[in-house]
Each structure stands twice: as C-alpha cells, then as structure tokens.
Design a protein around this motif. Sequence first.
Motif, PDB file in Angstrom:
ATOM      1  N   ASP A 133      -3.228   2.035  -3.788  1.00 17.11           N
ATOM      2  CA  ASP A 133      -3.114   3.410  -3.317  1.00 17.11           C
ATOM      3  C   ASP A 133      -4.552   3.901  -3.126  1.00 17.11           C
ATOM      4  O   ASP A 133      -5.493   3.131  -3.296  1.00 17.11           O
ATOM      5  CB  ASP A 133      -2.276   4.259  -4.273  1.00 17.11           C
ATOM      6  CG  ASP A 133      -2.865   4.434  -5.660  1.00 17.11           C
ATOM      7  OD1 ASP A 133      -4.080   4.212  -5.837  1.00 17.11           O
ATOM      8  OD2 ASP A 133      -2.124   4.816  -6.584  1.00 17.11           O
ATOM      9  N   MET A 174       0.712  11.255  -6.831  1.00 20.82           N
ATOM     10  CA  MET A 174      -0.031  10.027  -7.078  1.00 20.82           C
ATOM     11  C   MET A 174       0.919   9.037  -7.740  1.00 20.82           C
ATOM     12  O   MET A 174       2.044   9.375  -8.054  1.00 20.82           O
ATOM     13  CB  MET A 174      -1.263  10.279  -7.935  1.00 20.82           C
ATOM     14  CG  MET A 174      -0.992  10.843  -9.304  1.00 20.82           C
ATOM     15  SD  MET A 174      -2.487  11.294 -10.222  1.00 20.82           S
ATOM     16  CE  MET A 174      -3.337   9.754 -10.343  1.00 20.82           C
ATOM     17  N   PHE A 175       0.478   7.803  -7.939  1.00 16.13           N
ATOM     18  CA  PHE A 175       1.316   6.764  -8.508  1.00 16.13           C
ATOM     19  C   PHE A 175       0.717   6.286  -9.814  1.00 16.13           C
ATOM     20  O   PHE A 175      -0.486   6.231  -9.975  1.00 16.13           O
ATOM     21  CB  PHE A 175       1.423   5.576  -7.535  1.00 16.13           C
ATOM     22  CG  PHE A 175       1.996   5.965  -6.210  1.00 16.13           C
ATOM     23  CD1 PHE A 175       3.370   6.031  -6.024  1.00 16.13           C
ATOM     24  CD2 PHE A 175       1.175   6.268  -5.140  1.00 16.13           C
ATOM     25  CE1 PHE A 175       3.896   6.399  -4.807  1.00 16.13           C
ATOM     26  CE2 PHE A 175       1.691   6.638  -3.919  1.00 16.13           C
ATOM     27  CZ  PHE A 175       3.060   6.701  -3.747  1.00 16.13           C
ATOM     28  N   TYR A 214       0.846  -1.192   0.000  1.00 16.80           N
ATOM     29  CA  TYR A 214       0.000   0.000   0.000  1.00 16.80           C
ATOM     30  C   TYR A 214       0.879   1.238   0.000  1.00 16.80           C
ATOM     31  O   TYR A 214       1.795   1.363   0.814  1.00 16.80           O
ATOM     32  CB  TYR A 214      -0.927   0.029   1.215  1.00 16.80           C
ATOM     33  CG  TYR A 214      -1.839   1.230   1.199  1.00 16.80           C
ATOM     34  CD1 TYR A 214      -2.958   1.255   0.388  1.00 16.80           C
ATOM     35  CD2 TYR A 214      -1.545   2.365   1.948  1.00 16.80           C
ATOM     36  CE1 TYR A 214      -3.789   2.365   0.336  1.00 16.80           C
ATOM     37  CE2 TYR A 214      -2.372   3.478   1.904  1.00 16.80           C
ATOM     38  CZ  TYR A 214      -3.489   3.474   1.098  1.00 16.80           C
ATOM     39  OH  TYR A 214      -4.298   4.582   1.047  1.00 16.80           O
ATOM     40  N   ALA A 215       0.620   2.129  -0.895  1.00 19.69           N
ATOM     41  CA  ALA A 215       1.368   3.375  -0.996  1.00 19.69           C
ATOM     42  C   ALA A 215       0.465   4.530  -0.615  1.00 19.69           C
ATOM     43  O   ALA A 215      -0.558   4.749  -1.260  1.00 19.69           O
ATOM     44  CB  ALA A 215       1.900   3.565  -2.405  1.00 19.69           C
ATOM     45  N   LYS A 216       0.824   5.200   0.438  1.00 16.38           N
ATOM     46  CA  LYS A 216       0.064   6.382   0.851  1.00 16.38           C
ATOM     47  C   LYS A 216       0.837   7.613   0.372  1.00 16.38           C
ATOM     48  O   LYS A 216       1.854   7.976   0.937  1.00 16.38           O
ATOM     49  CB  LYS A 216      -0.098   6.418   2.364  1.00 16.38           C
ATOM     50  CG  LYS A 216      -0.920   7.586   2.831  1.00 16.38           C
ATOM     51  CD  LYS A 216      -1.111   7.563   4.325  1.00 16.38           C
ATOM     52  CE  LYS A 216      -1.930   8.781   4.734  1.00 16.38           C
ATOM     53  NZ  LYS A 216      -2.006   8.921   6.169  1.00 16.38           N
ATOM     54  N   PRO A 217       0.358   8.223  -0.678  1.00 14.76           N
ATOM     55  CA  PRO A 217       1.087   9.367  -1.222  1.00 14.76           C
ATOM     56  C   PRO A 217       0.940  10.620  -0.361  1.00 14.76           C
ATOM     57  O   PRO A 217       0.018  10.745   0.433  1.00 14.76           O
ATOM     58  CB  PRO A 217       0.427   9.579  -2.575  1.00 14.76           C
ATOM     59  CG  PRO A 217      -0.961   9.085  -2.378  1.00 14.76           C
ATOM     60  CD  PRO A 217      -0.854   7.933  -1.403  1.00 14.76           C
TER      61      PRO A 217
END
Length: 81
Positions: A71, A48-49, A40-43
């Motif tokens: 995300d 954003m990704f 999980y990527a929390k920007p």
Amino acid sequence: MASWVQGITAETLQPVIDRKAKKMDAYKMMGCDELWLLIYAKPKSSEMFDLVREFHPALLHSPFARTFFADPWRTLELATG
C-alpha cells in the motif's frame, strides 16, 4: 493521516492470489522465468490497511515464487513458493 483501518487477513488475500494464479500459464507463455505477485491496495483517502493480530503469512498458499502486499505506506512479503 488515515483514520479508518481495514484489516488484512488470509481470508481477504487468498481469493486474490487464487484469481491471479489462474493466469499463470499465460504469464509463463510470455517467457517469464519467475513469477512474482504484487497485491497493491490503493486506499481511499480516509483509510489505511493493517495486518490483523492473527494473520501469519504461512496461512497463505501461493504458487508464485514470491508474493507481496503493498500500500502507499509499506510493502510486506507474504509468501514464497
């Protein structure tokens, strides 16, 4: 809407998968029948990704039954073991 895009590549994801794979024996000892990995990527608020054009899930090697990237905007299945 976010304005800066971080590229998702096999080179950025594979080390994450490898680090988590080192803990698989401990997870199995907890009695899990099947292990899935969620990255999980929390920007930050301004980013954003996105997948880079050359990215293909087959480039990743994951010992987990299923591997996902998520995300706040989506969830993508990356690999199956």
